[in-house]
Design a protein around this motif. Sequence first.
Motif, PDB file in Angstrom:
ATOM      1  N   PRO A 175      -2.812   7.494   1.521  1.00 31.36           N
ATOM      2  CA  PRO A 175      -3.196   8.563   1.702  1.00 31.36           C
ATOM      3  C   PRO A 175      -2.419   9.844   2.832  1.00 31.36           C
ATOM      4  N   ASP A 176      -2.330   7.943   3.821  1.00 30.90           N
ATOM      5  CA  ASP A 176      -1.717   8.339   5.768  1.00 30.90           C
ATOM      6  C   ASP A 176      -0.253   7.920   5.649  1.00 30.90           C
ATOM      7  N   GLU A 177       0.258   7.750   5.486  1.00 33.04           N
ATOM      8  CA  GLU A 177       1.369   6.167   5.543  1.00 33.04           C
ATOM      9  C   GLU A 177       1.568   5.833   6.999  1.00 33.04           C
ATOM     10  N   ALA A 178       1.545   5.957   8.084  1.00 28.78           N
ATOM     11  CA  ALA A 178       1.302   6.519   9.399  1.00 28.78           C
ATOM     12  C   ALA A 178      -0.027   5.212   9.647  1.00 28.78           C
ATOM     13  N   GLY A 179      -0.676   5.500   9.263  1.00 26.11           N
ATOM     14  CA  GLY A 179      -1.781   4.645   9.630  1.00 26.11           C
ATOM     15  C   GLY A 179      -2.102   3.344   9.012  1.00 26.11           C
ATOM     16  N   ASP A 180      -1.307   3.454   8.259  1.00 30.20           N
ATOM     17  CA  ASP A 180      -1.432   1.572   7.739  1.00 30.20           C
ATOM     18  C   ASP A 180      -1.325   0.635   8.462  1.00 30.20           C
ATOM     19  N   SER A 181      -2.613  -0.382   8.133  1.00 31.94           N
ATOM     20  CA  SER A 181      -2.573  -1.672   9.180  1.00 31.94           C
ATOM     21  C   SER A 181      -0.755  -2.697   8.779  1.00 31.94           C
ATOM     22  N   ALA A 182      -0.461  -2.163   7.687  1.00 33.08           N
ATOM     23  CA  ALA A 182       0.193  -2.452   7.035  1.00 33.08           C
ATOM     24  C   ALA A 182       0.277  -4.703   7.155  1.00 33.08           C
ATOM     25  N   THR A 183      -0.754  -4.952   6.667  1.00 31.99           N
ATOM     26  CA  THR A 183      -0.751  -6.398   6.631  1.00 31.99           C
ATOM     27  C   THR A 183      -0.179  -7.042   5.043  1.00 31.99           C
ATOM     28  N   PHE A 184      -0.497  -5.996   4.428  1.00 30.17           N
ATOM     29  CA  PHE A 184       0.155  -6.375   2.790  1.00 30.17           C
ATOM     30  C   PHE A 184       1.291  -5.212   1.921  1.00 30.17           C
ATOM     31  N   LEU A 185       2.092  -5.447   1.382  1.00 31.58           N
ATOM     32  CA  LEU A 185       3.177  -4.771   0.797  1.00 31.58           C
ATOM     33  C   LEU A 185       1.972  -4.772  -0.913  1.00 31.58           C
ATOM     34  N   SER A 186       1.191  -4.340  -0.987  1.00 38.67           N
ATOM     35  CA  SER A 186       1.886  -3.971  -3.090  1.00 38.67           C
ATOM     36  C   SER A 186       2.031  -2.614  -2.963  1.00 38.67           C
ATOM     37  N   ALA A 220       2.491  -3.974  15.392  1.00 38.26           N
ATOM     38  CA  ALA A 220       3.912  -3.465  15.690  1.00 38.26           C
ATOM     39  C   ALA A 220       4.321  -4.080  14.380  1.00 38.26           C
ATOM     40  N   THR A 221       4.930  -6.074  14.332  1.00 36.58           N
ATOM     41  CA  THR A 221       4.959  -6.241  13.911  1.00 36.58           C
ATOM     42  C   THR A 221       4.702  -6.695  12.641  1.00 36.58           C
ATOM     43  N   GLN A 222       3.570  -6.218  12.182  1.00 33.37           N
ATOM     44  CA  GLN A 222       3.224  -5.691  10.338  1.00 33.37           C
ATOM     45  C   GLN A 222       3.847  -4.664  10.420  1.00 33.37           C
ATOM     46  N   ARG A 223       3.599  -3.778  10.895  1.00 34.30           N
ATOM     47  CA  ARG A 223       4.845  -2.850  10.779  1.00 34.30           C
ATOM     48  C   ARG A 223       6.271  -2.702  10.120  1.00 34.30           C
ATOM     49  N   ALA A 224       6.806  -3.444  10.921  1.00 28.56           N
ATOM     50  CA  ALA A 224       8.147  -3.651  11.675  1.00 28.56           C
ATOM     51  C   ALA A 224       8.703  -4.544  10.407  1.00 28.56           C
ATOM     52  N   ASN A 225       8.010  -6.036   9.881  1.00 26.00           N
ATOM     53  CA  ASN A 225       8.232  -6.804   8.953  1.00 26.00           C
ATOM     54  C   ASN A 225       8.120  -5.814   7.765  1.00 26.00           C
ATOM     55  N   TRP A 247       7.740 -14.607  11.492  1.00 27.56           N
ATOM     56  CA  TRP A 247       8.488 -14.157  10.869  1.00 27.56           C
ATOM     57  C   TRP A 247       9.685 -13.783  11.894  1.00 27.56           C
ATOM     58  N   SER A 248      10.493 -14.863  11.647  1.00 32.37           N
ATOM     59  CA  SER A 248      11.600 -14.528  12.998  1.00 32.37           C
ATOM     60  C   SER A 248      12.210 -12.775  12.299  1.00 32.37           C
ATOM     61  N   LYS A 249      13.212 -12.068  12.617  1.00 37.46           N
ATOM     62  CA  LYS A 249      13.966 -11.472  12.032  1.00 37.46           C
ATOM     63  C   LYS A 249      14.578 -11.644  10.587  1.00 37.46           C
ATOM     64  N   GLU A 250      15.492 -12.358  10.816  1.00 36.58           N
ATOM     65  CA  GLU A 250      16.009 -13.201  10.040  1.00 36.58           C
ATOM     66  C   GLU A 250      15.239 -14.092   8.878  1.00 36.58           C
ATOM     67  N   GLU A 251      14.192 -14.281   9.287  1.00 35.89           N
ATOM     68  CA  GLU A 251      13.216 -15.005   8.033  1.00 35.89           C
ATOM     69  C   GLU A 251      12.689 -13.657   7.823  1.00 35.89           C
ATOM     70  N   THR A 252      12.484 -12.651   7.994  1.00 35.13           N
ATOM     71  CA  THR A 252      11.616 -11.321   7.729  1.00 35.13           C
ATOM     72  C   THR A 252      13.164 -11.091   6.619  1.00 35.13           C
ATOM     73  N   ALA A 253      14.211 -10.927   7.031  1.00 34.00           N
ATOM     74  CA  ALA A 253      15.920 -10.541   6.283  1.00 34.00           C
ATOM     75  C   ALA A 253      15.549 -11.310   4.992  1.00 34.00           C
ATOM     76  N   ALA A 254      15.660 -12.670   5.476  1.00 26.29           N
ATOM     77  CA  ALA A 254      15.802 -14.132   4.099  1.00 26.29           C
ATOM     78  C   ALA A 254      14.578 -13.260   3.033  1.00 26.29           C
ATOM     79  N   ARG A 255      13.882 -13.181   3.661  1.00 25.49           N
ATOM     80  CA  ARG A 255      12.549 -13.250   2.220  1.00 25.49           C
ATOM     81  C   ARG A 255      12.717 -11.659   1.406  1.00 25.49           C
TER      82      ARG A 255
END
Length: 396
Positions: A281-292, A256-261, A376-384
Amino acid sequence: MPGYELFGHAERKEVNEVLETGILMRYGFDGPRKGIWKAKELEHEISKRLNVPYTQLTSSGTSALTTAMAALGLGAGDEIIMPTFTFVASFESVFSVGAIPVLVDVDDTLTLDPKAVEAAITPRTKCVMPVHMCGAMADLDALKAICEKHNLILLEDACQSFGATYKGKALGSIGHAGTFSFDFVKTITCAEGGAVITNDKEVYVKCDGYTDHGHDHLGVDRGADLHPFIGYNYRISELHAAVGLAQVRRLDDFLATQRANKKVLKDAVAAIPGVTFRRLPDEAGDSATFLSFFLPTEEAARKATAAIKAAGLPAFFWFDNNWHYFRQWQHFKQSAVLTPFAAQLQQAMEVYKTRTFPASDAIMGRCISTPINLTWSKEETAARAKKLAEAIQSAL
Ligand SMILES: *Cc1c(COP(=O)(O)O)cnc(C)c1O
């Protein structure tokens, strides 16, 4: 990514339970262990979480792959089709059973291009091994259809994608077997460990024996076990399994954290003209460890990588990396394997001394991945996200 960012009370508690009994081995010592079976419990937990009947823990993701290949009957002279972009462990395992890695191009899913797979099939092909890179899936419907049409084994290297799904099913559970790694930088970690999952009882029974000197684990005690086939020691320890058990119970929080960030980063980058994303091929199933994502040219990708790093953010330009992409795999190209089948393998590998993969280069030469962290906090994620977008923009 990865689970090591969030070690805490839960991991310590599980490890201490093992240390209090003093029984660090996963088998035997039934009396003194006082009912503590962390490896068995973790296998049960993984099966339940991924909705598969069978899970076999191993000492690493590499040994999980080797174990799965042995249990699936892959061996000397068999051709295993695999992608040009993966971690070196994928081809190391193929070599370790005496099989021949047949590399094919990746497409914008960052793993096997189904058309390239079909074109590479020969009478010696036994297995197709997609690698679910960077937390997300291959085009499994297409690959499964090819395997069914040609009667091939589908082995999913899901070492980087624990917890990801494809059309509602866990990655790793769709082929004949799937493997995971719990090494120190994976989604959940226990320092060193891995697992094979399968829906096939016979494959599971072979994995169970193969990882423990061929023990059938059917005796009244360890000394009374029979050994129906040759196995090795690819066991996980109780200490490692204890850490894994605490981590797997936190998987849903991690995801959940990875997907939100990731969403915050992706939204910021999506606004930049010229940037496109890895096809999922199925975006909903991404574990979201990376943005590529892809830039229009190799030159722009190199410039953007440098700019992202200069902004103090992590960026992986896999094209130059000698762990993950064919271009720099000198040891693969020279294939100095130390196995009984070395001569036979070396002959089959001659082709890679001069082979190039222009279609893969056209993808990987433009691809950048940036990892998504858990702390990452919300603010840190936004700044990144803001810094990342500015750095990419500056390269265009
Ligand atoms: C990490 C990894 C492995 C091997 O796992 P280890 O536990 O490090 O041995 C295999 N395949 C891929 C794609 C990996 O990323």
